[in-house]
Design an enzyme around this catalytic site. Sequence first.
Site, PDB file in Angstrom:
ATOM      1  N   SER A 126     -10.015  -0.759   6.765  1.00 22.65           N
ATOM      2  CA  SER A 126      -9.427  -0.527   5.448  1.00 22.65           C
ATOM      3  C   SER A 126      -8.702  -1.717   4.841  1.00 22.65           C
ATOM      4  CB  SER A 126      -8.475   0.673   5.497  1.00 22.65           C
ATOM      5  OG  SER A 126      -9.200   1.858   5.654  1.00 22.65           O
ATOM      6  N   SER A 158      -9.670   1.589   2.592  1.00 25.48           N
ATOM      7  CA  SER A 158      -8.822   2.406   1.739  1.00 25.48           C
ATOM      8  C   SER A 158      -7.738   1.615   1.003  1.00 25.48           C
ATOM      9  CB  SER A 158      -8.144   3.507   2.574  1.00 25.48           C
ATOM     10  OG  SER A 158      -7.303   2.958   3.576  1.00 25.48           O
ATOM     11  N   LYS A 188       0.837  -1.204   0.000  1.00 21.54           N
ATOM     12  CA  LYS A 188       0.000   0.000   0.000  1.00 21.54           C
ATOM     13  C   LYS A 188       0.870   1.251   0.000  1.00 21.54           C
ATOM     14  CE  LYS A 188      -3.990   1.954   2.483  1.00 21.54           C
ATOM     15  NZ  LYS A 188      -4.930   1.745   3.609  1.00 21.54           N
TER      16      LYS A 188
END
Length: 434
Positions: free
Chosen positions: A139, A115, A40
Amino acid sequence: MSADLNVFITKERIESHTDETTDRSGEDENPLAGMTVAVKDNISTKNIRTTCGSAMLESYVPPYDATVVRRLTDAGATIVGKANMDEFGMGGTTETSAFGPTENPRAPERVAGGSSGGSAAAVAAGEADLALGTDTGGSIRNPAAFCGVVGIKPTYGLVSRYGLIAYANSLEQIGPIASTVEECASLLDVIAGPDEHDATTHEEGANTDYAAAADGNVEGMTIGILSDLVEGADEQVVSVFEDAVADLEAQGAETVEVELDSIEHALAAYYVIAMSEASSNLARFDGVRYGTSGGYDGNWNETFAKAREDGFGEEVKRRILLGTYALSAGYHDKYYKKAQDARAWVKQDFDSALSRADVLASPTMPVLPPKIGESLDDPLQLYFIDANTVPVNLANLPAISVPAGEADGLPVGLQLIGPAFGEEQIIRAGSALA
């Protein structure tokens, strides 16, 4: 496929610097040898840009690797790119990214979740074997559920956050995403453990063999059904969830119904705390210390305001404003202190429930993946999508999302929550389904 789905912000490889060897006991010293990992884009990678999905950090290149990145390469893994994400982790659909939304590999017209949407989509699309995400209020679990893969939010303190560009320090954890529970647990084995660079990490759970716990044996296990979180979910989601629970019962698990009185206050408490911490954390992005520097003429206040106006997206600005308001003089006790009191209540409720059950279960997401563009104009809808996941972060507990089945051809996830440092229990229960 990644170019079509917008999985990666930066597609650049970080090769392992180890050889595929075994130690004298015959155990593999490089447990992730030959595996590819998507990371990420809020996790620092030396000499490779780390944007947090924001124009504010579009050109930022960290001078060091996060601890988890170093542990990945030490274990033989190859990092294949920095995965797309909601800007600074603020969102549940990856639509707030300054680099455009990630599409769901299972249904490209729908969101991948957020996210950590790029991380989950990378695994679901076969762009990476494994992925790292971060979970502040769901997330990791949200996109895992929407993309039909497995995601673990570890206990707070099990995995080092050194090198993570934080949104809300007291809530956030780095965790693994994979196609199966066993693969997810194997990645957790590599990244878990104390770190001298992160004082919040613990010794507890560091030497556990999480992959070995993925044996699928739920015989005699008690699963508490979180009725409050089931009742608020879409009917199609509930139907798939109930079928998955029936599957666990058929394999020997027992179920009990559990109610949490604090749940109705959890979402509001979470957003007050998370936005307050975001307001503080993101103050450093002023165009001088970090972030875009417009070179604007005028006084400092004008320069500061213009840099943040240009660098931040609408959702980030909204959360900074609300967080600053909650922390302002005259409102701190009215909002922030009350939210912390509610957080303590949530923790007590979970501890009580987990004294009656080995793990707790609910649908991961209360809805099916929305179509791209559906929720951006309604921030409240975007916040309510987190209703089943944020209580876990408030209580600093571990949770896993595993594929439970499909509704209308779309993935549905089942969430299992365990006691602090009880990752083995949720992995064991989850592996009975995935």
